[in-house]
Design a protein around this motif. Structure first.
Motif, PDB file in Angstrom:
ATOM      1  N   GLY A 216       0.804  -1.211   0.000  1.00 28.44           N
ATOM      2  CA  GLY A 216       0.000   0.000   0.000  1.00 28.44           C
ATOM      3  C   GLY A 216       0.834   1.258   0.000  1.00 28.44           C
ATOM      4  O   GLY A 216       0.487   2.252  -0.658  1.00 28.44           O
ATOM      5  N   HIS A 217       1.943   1.246   0.748  1.00 26.59           N
ATOM      6  CA  HIS A 217       2.861   2.384   0.726  1.00 26.59           C
ATOM      7  C   HIS A 217       3.361   2.643  -0.689  1.00 26.59           C
ATOM      8  O   HIS A 217       3.331   3.781  -1.183  1.00 26.59           O
ATOM      9  N   ALA A 218       3.862   1.577  -1.323  1.00 28.71           N
ATOM     10  CA  ALA A 218       4.428   1.721  -2.672  1.00 28.71           C
ATOM     11  C   ALA A 218       3.365   2.186  -3.668  1.00 28.71           C
ATOM     12  O   ALA A 218       3.628   3.032  -4.534  1.00 28.71           O
ATOM     13  N   SER A 219       2.162   1.628  -3.534  1.00 30.07           N
ATOM     14  CA  SER A 219       1.095   1.986  -4.471  1.00 30.07           C
ATOM     15  C   SER A 219       0.645   3.427  -4.288  1.00 30.07           C
ATOM     16  O   SER A 219       0.407   4.144  -5.265  1.00 30.07           O
ATOM     17  N   LEU A 220       0.528   3.880  -3.046  1.00 25.56           N
ATOM     18  CA  LEU A 220       0.144   5.266  -2.806  1.00 25.56           C
ATOM     19  C   LEU A 220       1.214   6.216  -3.323  1.00 25.56           C
ATOM     20  O   LEU A 220       0.902   7.246  -3.946  1.00 25.56           O
ATOM     21  N   GLY A 221       2.478   5.870  -3.094  1.00 25.59           N
ATOM     22  CA  GLY A 221       3.560   6.704  -3.604  1.00 25.59           C
ATOM     23  C   GLY A 221       3.522   6.820  -5.115  1.00 25.59           C
ATOM     24  O   GLY A 221       3.585   7.916  -5.680  1.00 25.59           O
ATOM     25  N   LYS A 222       3.378   5.684  -5.789  1.00 25.33           N
ATOM     26  CA  LYS A 222       3.382   5.692  -7.254  1.00 25.33           C
ATOM     27  C   LYS A 222       2.177   6.444  -7.814  1.00 25.33           C
ATOM     28  O   LYS A 222       2.296   7.261  -8.725  1.00 25.33           O
ATOM     29  N   SER A 223       0.992   6.189  -7.264  1.00 20.56           N
ATOM     30  CA  SER A 223      -0.218   6.812  -7.814  1.00 20.56           C
ATOM     31  C   SER A 223      -0.222   8.316  -7.559  1.00 20.56           C
ATOM     32  O   SER A 223      -0.503   9.109  -8.470  1.00 20.56           O
ATOM     33  N   TRP A 224       0.101   8.726  -6.352  1.00 22.10           N
ATOM     34  CA  TRP A 224       0.061  10.155  -6.023  1.00 22.10           C
ATOM     35  C   TRP A 224       1.137  10.945  -6.763  1.00 22.10           C
ATOM     36  O   TRP A 224       0.883  12.040  -7.268  1.00 22.10           O
ATOM     37  N   ILE A 225       2.331  10.366  -6.855  1.00 18.43           N
ATOM     38  CA  ILE A 225       3.426  11.063  -7.541  1.00 18.43           C
ATOM     39  C   ILE A 225       3.109  11.240  -9.027  1.00 18.43           C
ATOM     40  O   ILE A 225       3.351  12.306  -9.600  1.00 18.43           O
ATOM     41  N   THR A 226       2.561  10.209  -9.664  1.00 19.73           N
ATOM     42  CA  THR A 226       2.240  10.355 -11.088  1.00 19.73           C
ATOM     43  C   THR A 226       1.125  11.379 -11.290  1.00 19.73           C
ATOM     44  O   THR A 226       1.112  12.106 -12.292  1.00 19.73           O
ATOM     45  N   LEU A 227       0.191  11.458 -10.349  1.00 19.20           N
ATOM     46  CA  LEU A 227      -0.875  12.459 -10.446  1.00 19.20           C
ATOM     47  C   LEU A 227      -0.302  13.873 -10.384  1.00 19.20           C
ATOM     48  O   LEU A 227      -0.653  14.742 -11.195  1.00 19.20           O
ATOM     49  N   ARG A 228       0.601  14.107  -9.458  1.00 18.75           N
ATOM     50  CA  ARG A 228       1.224  15.427  -9.337  1.00 18.75           C
ATOM     51  C   ARG A 228       2.126  15.728 -10.542  1.00 18.75           C
ATOM     52  O   ARG A 228       2.236  16.870 -10.977  1.00 18.75           O
ATOM     53  N   ALA A 229       2.742  14.692 -11.079  1.00 15.45           N
ATOM     54  CA  ALA A 229       3.597  14.902 -12.252  1.00 15.45           C
ATOM     55  C   ALA A 229       2.773  15.335 -13.458  1.00 15.45           C
ATOM     56  O   ALA A 229       3.203  16.195 -14.241  1.00 15.45           O
ATOM     57  N   ARG A 230       1.606  14.752 -13.631  1.00 18.08           N
ATOM     58  CA  ARG A 230       0.733  15.166 -14.736  1.00 18.08           C
ATOM     59  C   ARG A 230       0.340  16.637 -14.594  1.00 18.08           C
ATOM     60  O   ARG A 230       0.295  17.376 -15.573  1.00 18.08           O
ATOM     61  N   GLU A 231       0.044  17.049 -13.370  1.00 19.86           N
ATOM     62  CA  GLU A 231      -0.293  18.452 -13.131  1.00 19.86           C
ATOM     63  C   GLU A 231       0.900  19.350 -13.450  1.00 19.86           C
ATOM     64  O   GLU A 231       0.744  20.411 -14.073  1.00 19.86           O
ATOM     65  N   THR A 232       2.085  18.928 -13.047  1.00 17.52           N
ATOM     66  CA  THR A 232       3.296  19.703 -13.311  1.00 17.52           C
ATOM     67  C   THR A 232       3.541  19.839 -14.803  1.00 17.52           C
ATOM     68  O   THR A 232       3.892  20.924 -15.294  1.00 17.52           O
ATOM     69  N   ALA A 233       3.357  18.747 -15.533  1.00 17.35           N
ATOM     70  CA  ALA A 233       3.553  18.787 -16.985  1.00 17.35           C
ATOM     71  C   ALA A 233       2.535  19.706 -17.655  1.00 17.35           C
ATOM     72  O   ALA A 233       2.868  20.440 -18.598  1.00 17.35           O
TER      73      ALA A 233
END
Length: 433
Positions: free
Chosen positions: A355-372
């Motif tokens: 769950g830690h790894a999944s939350l990290g991956k999902s949340w980080i990619t979401l913020r990366a899309r916003e940044t892009a």
């Protein structure tokens, strides 16, 4: 109305129709393209203070190579959707393939050092990062964690130097998120196994020397792992065309028709689907660091561009709305880095859960899309040109948002941990089981 005919009276098109396009530096001299990569300006909260001297050395070694060797060529190869094979020796010299694996010619660096290397590659080019991740954090790690001693000694040293290349084949045409239901089969025969089935979306597969294949054992109905060589009779691999993201990565469709695998290439430590989680736990952390690196590169590019590009008699960096967007991007990067760093520390202490790894991956990619998306806005018309990185990175983020678990699936993995209730299957289907 009649359309003007560009041909002259002899039916020949004027010579200016055949001129090559201007080099972007000549066509748009006011801002520097990504082929000359911008200096790093995104470490605002001074992540370097959290790193060991060894991890900082890995970062600078990878950064220097990527900016010098890959930045000048990445746009051309991305546009052609081809892989720069001539760059593999340079990437091999970085000694990051094999990452955390100790011995067998592998670097044995910390998971934080491996994550930093992943981010630095992705900062310049996401495709090269995916190439290394598939080879190293999936294929090599499967052999290191689940393979026999003989397999480790036979395969890992050459893989660590990128003298041989590997891929990792789990996903199938019918089974993506529901990967454990795969239907590729392995049947025991004298001296080995017969593999039959199909895999899809397998990175590196069109040129890999070794293919780590997962198949269902027809005797036990459990998932087993196998090392298949590229010249195995009955094995065919074809390139998937028309991708809009990670275009340099060569994803393939793999078809196996009675492919024989000798007993010595059966990966003995893979006896159920759960054994793949040993590998995915590490690789999902590395995947989380890819969008961190991509976002760093986007911010660095926008930071330079806004100071170089002028409109209305002032650099774009002087306008409040642009400053606000730039700082929002910088804020995202700082938060993403700190989440990624904490994931590494949880893993090192043995406390990281799926769950830690999944939350990290999902949340980080979401913020990366916003940044892009913010970076795309800041660059205006040049935001759609791969020459200025952001458009390319914008597209490259999309497959990363999906692979190693979609945003939704990773969210459900975390939700299962915090609620104790699995919700992967529709209620009507669960009620029949």
């Amino acid at each position: 109305m009649t359309r003007n005919n560009p041909d002259d009276e002899n039916g020949k098109r004027p010579s200016y129709f055949h001129l090559p396009s201007l080099d972007v530096s000549q066509a748009f001299p006011q801002a520097t393209p990504a082929s000359t990569f911008p200096p790093c300006a995104s470490d605002y909260f001074q992540l370097d203070d959290l790193l060991t001297s060894e991890e900082r050395a890995v970062r600078m070694k990878v950064r220097k190579c990527m900016e010098k060797e890959i930045a000048p060529i990445m746009t051309k190869y991305w546009e052609k959707a081809e892989f720069p094979f001539h760059a593999i020796p340079k990437l091999g010299e970085l000694r990051i393939a094999g990452g955390t694996i100790k011995g067998y010619g592998c670097p044995g660096i910390s998971i934080t050092g491996n994550a930093i290397a992943t981010a630095e590659v992705a900062r310049v080019d996401a495709s090269c990062s995916t190439f290394i991740l598939v080879h190293s954090s999936l294929a090599m790690l499967t052999i290191a964690l689940c393979g026999s001693e003989a397999q480790k000694q036979k395969y890992l040293p050459s893989l660590a130097q990128l003298k041989t290349i590997a891929c990792w084949a789990l996903t199938e045409p019918d089974y993506g998120s529901d990967a454990s239901a795969l239907k590729t089969i392995a049947t025991k025969v004298e001296g080995g196994w017969i593999l039959e089935g199909q895999k899809r979306w397998i990175g590196n597969s069109t040129f890999a020397d070794l293919l780590v294949i997962f198949a269902r054992n027809t005797s036990t109905n459990q998932i087993n792992g196998y090392i298949v060589h590229k010249d195995a009779p009955g094995l065919t691999v074809t390139k998937i065309e028309n991708k809009i993201g990670l275009r340099i990565v060569q994803n393939g469709d793999i078809v196996m028709r009675k492919v024989f695998v000798p007993d010595e290439d059966r990966i003995a430590g893979v006896n159920s689907f759960q054994d793949t989680n040993k590998v995915l736990a590490v690789s999902r952390v590395m995947v989380a660091w890819q969008p961190i690196g991509i976002s760093m590169g986007i911010y660095d590019m926008c930071h330079r561009y806004l100071k170089e590009r002028k409109q209305f008699g002032a650099p774009l960096a002087a306008f409040q709305i642009n400053q606000q967007k730039l700082v929002q991007m910088l804020s995202n990067v700082q938060a993403m880095i700190l989440v990624g760093w904490r994931l590494c520390k949880l893993y090192e202490s043995g406390k990281m859960t799926p769950g830690h790894a999944s939350l990290g991956k999902s949340w980080i990619t979401l913020r990366a899309r916003e940044t892009a998306a913010l970076g795309r806005e800041l660059l205006g018309g040049n935001g759609v040109l791969a020459d200025f990185l952001v458009a390319k990175a914008f597209c490259d983020l999309e497959p990363i948002y999906t692979y190693e678990g979609t945003y939704d699936i990773n969210t459900l993995v975390t939700a299962r941990e915090v609620t104790g209730i699995a919700s992967f299957k529709p209620t009507t289907q669960r009620s029949r089981m």
